[in-house]
Design a protein around this motif. Structure first.
Motif, PDB file in Angstrom:
ATOM      1  N   PRO A 131      -9.052  12.545   5.867  1.00  0.00           N
ATOM      2  CA  PRO A 131      -9.829  11.375   5.429  1.00  0.00           C
ATOM      3  C   PRO A 131      -8.946  10.318   4.767  1.00  0.00           C
ATOM      4  O   PRO A 131      -9.173   9.114   4.948  1.00  0.00           O
ATOM      5  N   GLU A 132      -7.899  10.759   4.057  1.00  0.00           N
ATOM      6  CA  GLU A 132      -6.994   9.815   3.396  1.00  0.00           C
ATOM      7  C   GLU A 132      -6.232   8.966   4.421  1.00  0.00           C
ATOM      8  O   GLU A 132      -5.976   7.788   4.173  1.00  0.00           O
ATOM      9  N   TYR A 133      -5.873   9.575   5.542  1.00  0.00           N
ATOM     10  CA  TYR A 133      -5.198   8.834   6.607  1.00  0.00           C
ATOM     11  C   TYR A 133      -6.082   7.682   7.077  1.00  0.00           C
ATOM     12  O   TYR A 133      -5.641   6.544   7.198  1.00  0.00           O
ATOM     13  N   LEU A 134      -7.348   8.008   7.317  1.00  0.00           N
ATOM     14  CA  LEU A 134      -8.285   6.978   7.776  1.00  0.00           C
ATOM     15  C   LEU A 134      -8.483   5.904   6.708  1.00  0.00           C
ATOM     16  O   LEU A 134      -8.596   4.716   7.029  1.00  0.00           O
ATOM     17  N   ASP A 135      -8.495   6.299   5.441  1.00  0.00           N
ATOM     18  CA  ASP A 135      -8.623   5.326   4.349  1.00  0.00           C
ATOM     19  C   ASP A 135      -7.429   4.376   4.325  1.00  0.00           C
ATOM     20  O   ASP A 135      -7.598   3.162   4.146  1.00  0.00           O
ATOM     21  N   PHE A 136      -6.218   4.904   4.499  1.00  0.00           N
ATOM     22  CA  PHE A 136      -5.029   4.055   4.514  1.00  0.00           C
ATOM     23  C   PHE A 136      -5.051   3.102   5.706  1.00  0.00           C
ATOM     24  O   PHE A 136      -4.723   1.922   5.591  1.00  0.00           O
ATOM     25  N   ARG A 137      -5.444   3.632   6.844  1.00  0.00           N
ATOM     26  CA  ARG A 137      -5.532   2.798   8.040  1.00  0.00           C
ATOM     27  C   ARG A 137      -6.512   1.648   7.824  1.00  0.00           C
ATOM     28  O   ARG A 137      -6.231   0.494   8.144  1.00  0.00           O
ATOM     29  N   HIS A 138      -7.647   1.975   7.237  1.00  0.00           N
ATOM     30  CA  HIS A 138      -8.670   0.963   6.951  1.00  0.00           C
ATOM     31  C   HIS A 138      -8.146  -0.071   5.941  1.00  0.00           C
ATOM     32  O   HIS A 138      -8.355  -1.276   6.105  1.00  0.00           O
ATOM     33  N   ALA A 139      -7.468   0.390   4.898  1.00  0.00           N
ATOM     34  CA  ALA A 139      -6.949  -0.511   3.864  1.00  0.00           C
ATOM     35  C   ALA A 139      -5.938  -1.500   4.453  1.00  0.00           C
ATOM     36  O   ALA A 139      -5.952  -2.694   4.103  1.00  0.00           O
TER      37      ALA A 139
ATOM     38  N   HIS B 156      -5.710  -2.449   7.653  1.00  0.00           N
ATOM     39  CA  HIS B 156      -6.441  -3.347   8.553  1.00  0.00           C
ATOM     40  C   HIS B 156      -7.154  -4.429   7.742  1.00  0.00           C
ATOM     41  O   HIS B 156      -7.087  -5.628   8.071  1.00  0.00           O
ATOM     42  N   THR B 157      -7.798  -4.043   6.679  1.00  0.00           N
ATOM     43  CA  THR B 157      -8.505  -4.991   5.812  1.00  0.00           C
ATOM     44  C   THR B 157      -7.531  -5.978   5.177  1.00  0.00           C
ATOM     45  O   THR B 157      -7.819  -7.178   5.089  1.00  0.00           O
TER      46      THR B 157
ATOM     47  N   ILE C   8       0.864  -1.181   0.000  1.00  0.00           N
ATOM     48  CA  ILE C   8       0.000   0.000   0.000  1.00  0.00           C
ATOM     49  C   ILE C   8       0.898   1.227   0.000  1.00  0.00           C
ATOM     50  O   ILE C   8       1.723   1.409   0.897  1.00  0.00           O
TER      51      ILE C   8
END
Length: 168
Positions: free
Chosen positions: A140-148, A150-151, A123
């Motif tokens: 919001p991009e930080y949270l998206d990366f964190r989510h990606a 984790h997934t 990633i």
């Protein structure tokens, strides 16, 4: 302690310069004469980083270096590491199990799974630099990366379990 890797390799004057520069990079020049037992855990960690930096490496390998530190010290050292990277341009390979830390520090995150470990996902974290603990983590991009990440970890764990079942 910072000069340990340099002994016998450099002249005393050059060794002193390298040690002073490394201590400046980690913010400990004023503590150069202190014994290790007089330093806090965070300072001791910075001494270890300074010892590596004094060698002027092209690549700095760090395996869970901030894992045992309290949150405030950990944050300060993360910011210090980013500053050091900006000044030295040394490549840092940073191993962590902390997803927040991975997103905050990294330009690329490699998710490893299995034994032996293999890369199951890469990633690219293209958050703007310099980063800080407040504004960067509110993006919001930080949270998206964190989510990606984790997934990706959860998906890899499920795939490993399926593989174990097939092999059983």
């Amino acid at each position: 302690n910072v000069a340990l890797g340099l002994e016998g390799k450099l002249s005393p004057a050059l060794r002193r310069d390298r040690v002073a520069n490394a201590l400046d990079l980690v913010g400990l020049r004023d503590r150069a004469k202190d014994y290790p037992w007089r330093l806090s855990g965070g300072m001791q960690q910075r001494v270890q980083i300074a010892r590596a930096l004094a060698m002027e490496p092209e690549v700095l390998l760090m395996d869970e270096p901030f894992g045992s530190l309290d949150a405030m010290t950990k944050g300060q050292l993360q910011d210090g590491l980013q500053r050091i990277h900006q000044l030295t341009h040394t490549t840092v390979v940073f191993v962590t199990h902390d997803i927040e830390e991975a997103v905050y520090l990294s330009d690329r995150v490699l998710v490893l799974t299995g034994v032996p470990a293999r890369v199951t996902r890469e990633i690219v974290v293209d958050l703007p630099r310099p980063r800080d603990h407040i504004t960067s983590k509110e993006l919001p991009e930080y949270l998206d990366f964190r989510h990606a990440i984790h997934t990706a970890i959860r998906g890899s764990e499920r795939e490993e379990a399926r593989e174990r079942e097939r092999n059983a």
